[in-house]
Write an enzyme that holds these catalytic residues in place. Structure first.
Site, PDB file in Angstrom:
ATOM      1  N   ASP A 196       0.928  -1.247   0.016  1.00  0.00           N
ATOM      2  CA  ASP A 196       0.035   0.033   0.079  1.00  0.00           C
ATOM      3  C   ASP A 196       0.707   1.235  -0.169  1.00  0.00           C
ATOM      4  O   ASP A 196       1.836   1.460   0.761  1.00  0.00           O
ATOM      5  CB  ASP A 196      -0.795   0.024   1.317  1.00  0.00           C
ATOM      6  CG  ASP A 196      -1.927  -0.975   1.507  1.00  0.00           C
ATOM      7  OD1 ASP A 196      -1.686  -2.114   1.030  1.00  0.00           O
ATOM      8  OD2 ASP A 196      -2.845  -0.847   2.054  1.00  0.00           O
ATOM      9  N   ASP A 217      -0.637  -2.521  -4.376  1.00  0.00           N
ATOM     10  CA  ASP A 217      -1.862  -2.806  -3.463  1.00  0.00           C
ATOM     11  C   ASP A 217      -2.428  -1.301  -3.769  1.00  0.00           C
ATOM     12  O   ASP A 217      -2.164  -0.405  -4.446  1.00  0.00           O
ATOM     13  CB  ASP A 217      -1.710  -3.164  -2.122  1.00  0.00           C
ATOM     14  CG  ASP A 217      -2.821  -3.713  -1.696  1.00  0.00           C
ATOM     15  OD1 ASP A 217      -3.881  -3.147  -1.453  1.00  0.00           O
ATOM     16  OD2 ASP A 217      -2.516  -4.778  -0.620  1.00  0.00           O
ATOM     17  N   ASP A 218      -3.395  -0.934  -2.798  1.00  0.00           N
ATOM     18  CA  ASP A 218      -4.102   0.452  -2.970  1.00  0.00           C
ATOM     19  C   ASP A 218      -2.869   1.549  -2.855  1.00  0.00           C
ATOM     20  O   ASP A 218      -1.956   1.627  -2.424  1.00  0.00           O
ATOM     21  CB  ASP A 218      -4.632   0.882  -1.613  1.00  0.00           C
ATOM     22  CG  ASP A 218      -5.934  -0.189  -1.514  1.00  0.00           C
ATOM     23  OD1 ASP A 218      -6.643  -0.343  -2.560  1.00  0.00           O
ATOM     24  OD2 ASP A 218      -6.229  -0.836  -0.166  1.00  0.00           O
ATOM     25  N   HIS A 239      -4.050  -1.262  -6.730  1.00  0.00           N
ATOM     26  CA  HIS A 239      -5.346  -1.454  -6.666  1.00  0.00           C
ATOM     27  C   HIS A 239      -6.285  -0.273  -6.409  1.00  0.00           C
ATOM     28  O   HIS A 239      -7.439  -0.109  -6.205  1.00  0.00           O
ATOM     29  CB  HIS A 239      -5.616  -2.326  -5.380  1.00  0.00           C
ATOM     30  CG  HIS A 239      -4.916  -3.636  -5.301  1.00  0.00           C
ATOM     31  ND1 HIS A 239      -4.928  -4.508  -4.290  1.00  0.00           N
ATOM     32  CD2 HIS A 239      -4.181  -4.395  -6.391  1.00  0.00           C
ATOM     33  CE1 HIS A 239      -4.507  -5.794  -4.509  1.00  0.00           C
ATOM     34  NE2 HIS A 239      -4.026  -5.555  -5.708  1.00  0.00           N
ATOM     35  N   ARG A 272     -12.532   3.527  -5.973  1.00  0.00           N
ATOM     36  CA  ARG A 272     -12.760   2.280  -5.120  1.00  0.00           C
ATOM     37  C   ARG A 272     -13.220   2.474  -3.728  1.00  0.00           C
ATOM     38  O   ARG A 272     -12.565   3.387  -2.814  1.00  0.00           O
ATOM     39  CB  ARG A 272     -11.651   1.204  -4.910  1.00  0.00           C
ATOM     40  CG  ARG A 272     -12.118  -0.186  -4.261  1.00  0.00           C
ATOM     41  CD  ARG A 272     -10.864  -0.809  -4.411  1.00  0.00           C
ATOM     42  NE  ARG A 272     -11.143  -2.375  -4.015  1.00  0.00           N
ATOM     43  CZ  ARG A 272     -10.233  -3.269  -3.760  1.00  0.00           C
ATOM     44  NH1 ARG A 272      -9.065  -3.018  -3.592  1.00  0.00           N
ATOM     45  NH2 ARG A 272     -10.658  -4.394  -3.572  1.00  0.00           N
ATOM     46  N   LYS A 274     -14.638   0.701  -0.298  1.00  0.00           N
ATOM     47  CA  LYS A 274     -15.158  -0.852   0.306  1.00  0.00           C
ATOM     48  C   LYS A 274     -15.334  -0.336   1.691  1.00  0.00           C
ATOM     49  O   LYS A 274     -14.618  -0.030   2.388  1.00  0.00           O
ATOM     50  CB  LYS A 274     -13.807  -1.828   0.232  1.00  0.00           C
ATOM     51  CG  LYS A 274     -12.328  -1.032   0.264  1.00  0.00           C
ATOM     52  CD  LYS A 274     -11.236  -2.074  -0.042  1.00  0.00           C
ATOM     53  CE  LYS A 274      -9.831  -1.577  -0.121  1.00  0.00           C
ATOM     54  NZ  LYS A 274      -8.714  -2.102  -0.135  1.00  0.00           N
TER      55      LYS A 274
END
Ligand SMILES: *[C@@H]1O[C@H](CO)[C@@H](O)[C@H](O)[C@H]1NC(C)=O
Ligand SMILES: *[C@@H]1O[C@H](CO)[C@@H](O)[C@H](O)[C@H]1NC(C)=O
Ligand SMILES: *[C@@H]1O[C@H](CO)[C@@H](O)[C@H](O)[C@H]1NC(C)=O
Ligand SMILES: *[C@@H]1O[C@H](CO)[C@@H](O)[C@H](O)[C@H]1NC(C)=O
Ligand SMILES: *[C@@H]1O[C@H](CO)[C@@H](O)[C@H](O)[C@H]1NC(C)=O
Ligand SMILES: *[C@@H]1O[C@H](CO)[C@@H](O)[C@H](O)[C@H]1NC(C)=O
Ligand SMILES: *[C@@H]1O[C@H](CO)[C@@H](O)[C@H](O)[C@H]1NC(C)=O
Ligand SMILES: *[C@@H]1O[C@H](CO)[C@@H](O)[C@H](O)[C@H]1NC(C)=O
Ligand SMILES: *[C@@H]1O[C@H](CO)[C@@H](O)[C@H](O)[C@H]1NC(C)=O
Ligand SMILES: *[C@@H]1O[C@H](CO)[C@@H](O)[C@H](O)[C@H]1NC(C)=O
Ligand SMILES: *[C@@H]1O[C@H](CO)[C@@H](O)[C@H](O)[C@H]1NC(C)=O
Ligand SMILES: *[C@@H]1O[C@H](CO)[C@@H](O)[C@H](O)[C@H]1NC(C)=O
Length: 376
Positions: A196, A217-218, A239, A272, A274
């Site tokens: 991340d 990742d993010d 991500h 995104r 979540k």
């Protein structure tokens, strides 16, 4: 008298420089350096690291020059005096050990952290990468900024982080400008994971401008906090620009977030949000504006209220309200999906999507409880 003091300080300063450079392996305790408030406190090499314990209130201007940090210990810059400047110069490097980290920890008030031109903080992540991210080999997190208040971080270049890079928590009024995270060497099977870029929690007034992130990742993950802006950023390989995952932590509120004028390329997701299945919290006033998507492989836009329990019906404990998307455009790759919105009944409302145009990939057939004015 005044001249004599100045001369003496100069001598003391020189004696520190000499003691730093004349240190030989085998000498257990390097000489205590002497600091003069008007001069920078310079620490270099391995000697420099061991002398950091002598840092004192005279060090308003700290230069870390080609600093070598031994394996398994943190470069601990917590509790710096207010108004301190820290400059990374040359290459800062860390030894290899399987441990949780962090490699670097900074806290304080009115702190200026910067990198000299050409400087690199090299995490040597390739020594840990095993394709298993936060499981597998125990990997140190990189840069912990906890309780860093009214401060700035600029021109920092991070190379090859073993796992998560920035952990920003309990920070207020923190600006990060022109930070580069280059974990491109971790692309591909068996290499980097959970790297991340910026994980943010329990923080307010955080501004990240001009970040360049290539990771796995993010790019950004906001778990909680308010008044957070990410602008003029480029995110590659990861991500996406994420809010979440939210729920099940100490603080589960995210409010007033702006992602603006940024590009997300070659990534699993673009936009995104979540929220965790079965948990409680709030997500409100989130804006994505002027966002360009390029070669997104999973979801161009992904809003999911079943996070952590894929396939289970979405839950309503973390409502997502006042979500604005304006001028979010670009392409999804062949096997990807343009937009996926998976909301609980009534838990997504007051969304305003304008000039949202995602091309390529498939249309989802699984969207649930779309708010008014939103398509899938
Ligand atoms: C530390 O500084 C001294 C004196 O300036 C220099 O000779 C030495 O090469 C430096 N060490 C590193 C690791 O940069
Ligand atoms: C931090 O700087 C502000 C001005 O920019 C000043 O008002 C405040 O007192 C400083 N805080 C500390 C702890 O020095
Ligand atoms: C830090 O600098 C600000 C001005 O920029 C000053 O108001 C404050 O008193 C300083 N803090 C300390 C502890 O010297
Ligand atoms: C760091 O080390 C490199 C290679 O030894 C040297 O070229 C450079 O001048 C050093 N930089 C600093 C800031 O000491
Ligand atoms: C953050 O900055 C604002 C405006 O400059 C100031 O009012 C506030 O007190 C600062 N927050 C903290 C925790 O110092
Ligand atoms: C960040 O980079 C931009 C573009 O290179 C430059 O104009 C700006 O001055 C930089 N800001 C800082 C704080 O380094
Ligand atoms: C955030 O910034 C706003 C506006 O400058 C200020 O009013 C607020 O106190 C800041 N919040 C914190 C926690 O510092
Ligand atoms: C967020 O910023 C707004 C506007 O600057 C300010 O009124 C508000 O207090 C800030 N929120 C927090 C939690 O600091
Ligand atoms: C699209 O992105 C993936 C990584 O997510 C990359 O492997 C692939 O080469 C990219 N395709 C193009 C056409 O750039
Ligand atoms: C979420 O909130 C509801 C209603 O207040 C409560 O019944 C439930 O136990 C909470 N769930 C969790 C996981 O905290
Ligand atoms: C829309 O966003 C793109 C970047 O993706 C930008 O170049 C363009 O100027 C924006 N359009 C408007 C009307 O702001
Ligand atoms: C929706 O967002 C657009 C662009 O920011 C704005 O012009 C419009 O007024 C908003 N509509 C509503 C109903 O808030």
């Amino acid at each position: 008298m005044g001249h004599f003091t100045a001369f003496l300080s100069l001598l003391l300063c020189i004696s520190f420089e000499v003691s730093a450079s004349s240190w030989q392996p085998g000498i257990l305790s390097p000489r205590r350096p002497t600091f003069q408030r008007s001069l920078p406190c310079t620490f270099n090499g391995t000697t420099g690291f061991s002398q950091l314990k002598y840092l004192n209130s005279s060090c308003a201007d700290i230069i870390l020059s080609n600093l070598t940090v031994p394996a398994g210990v943190t470069l601990d810059l917590r509790r710096l005096q207010p108004n301190t400047t820290v400059t990374f110069d040359g290459q800062t490097s860390w030894g290899f050990q399987e441990w949780a980290g962090p490699l670097l920890s900074i806290s304080g008030i009115n702190i200026t952290i910067t990198g000299a031109p050409g400087s690199v903080l090299n995490g040597s992540g390739e020594l840990w990468w095993d394709g298993k991210g936060q499981s597998g080999k125990k990997k140190p997190k990189f840069f912990q900024a906890h309780a860093l208040i009214n401060s700035s971080i600029s021109d920092i270049h991070i190379l090859n982080s073993p796992v998560h890079v920035f952990s920003i928590s309990d920070c207020h009024n923190l600006t990060l400008t022109n930070v580069t995270i280059d974990n491109s060497g971790g692309d591909g099977p068996g290499l980097g994971g959970n790297t991340d870029g910026f994980d943010i929690s329990a923080s307010t007034n955080i501004t990240i401008i001009g970040a360049k992130v290539h990771n796995q990742d993010d790019c950004v993950a906001i778990n909680s906090g308010a008044n957070i802006t990410f602008r003029d950023g480029v995110c590659i390989g990861g991500h996406g620009l994420s809010v979440g995952s939210i729920g099940g932590r100490g603080d589960n509120t995210v409010a007033n977030v702006l992602f603006e004028d940024s590009v997300i390329a070659d990534s699993q997701n673009g936009v995104r949000i979540k929220t965790k299945h079965g948990q409680n919290g709030t997500v409100t006033r989130i804006t994505y504006k002027n966002i360009r998507l390029q070669n997104i492989t999973k979801y161009g836009i992904d809003i999911d209220q079943s996070y952590g329990a894929t396939g289970q019906p979405p839950t309503t404990g973390v409502p997502i309200t006042d979500l604005t998307l304006v001028n979010v455009t670009g392409t999804v790759g062949g096997t990807g999906t343009k937009v996926f919105v998976n909301c609980g009944e009534g838990s997504c409302s007051a969304w305003n999507w304008t000039e949202v145009a995602v091309t390529g990939g498939k249309n989802s057939t699984k969207c649930l409880h779309l708010p008014v004015g939103v398509w899938c």
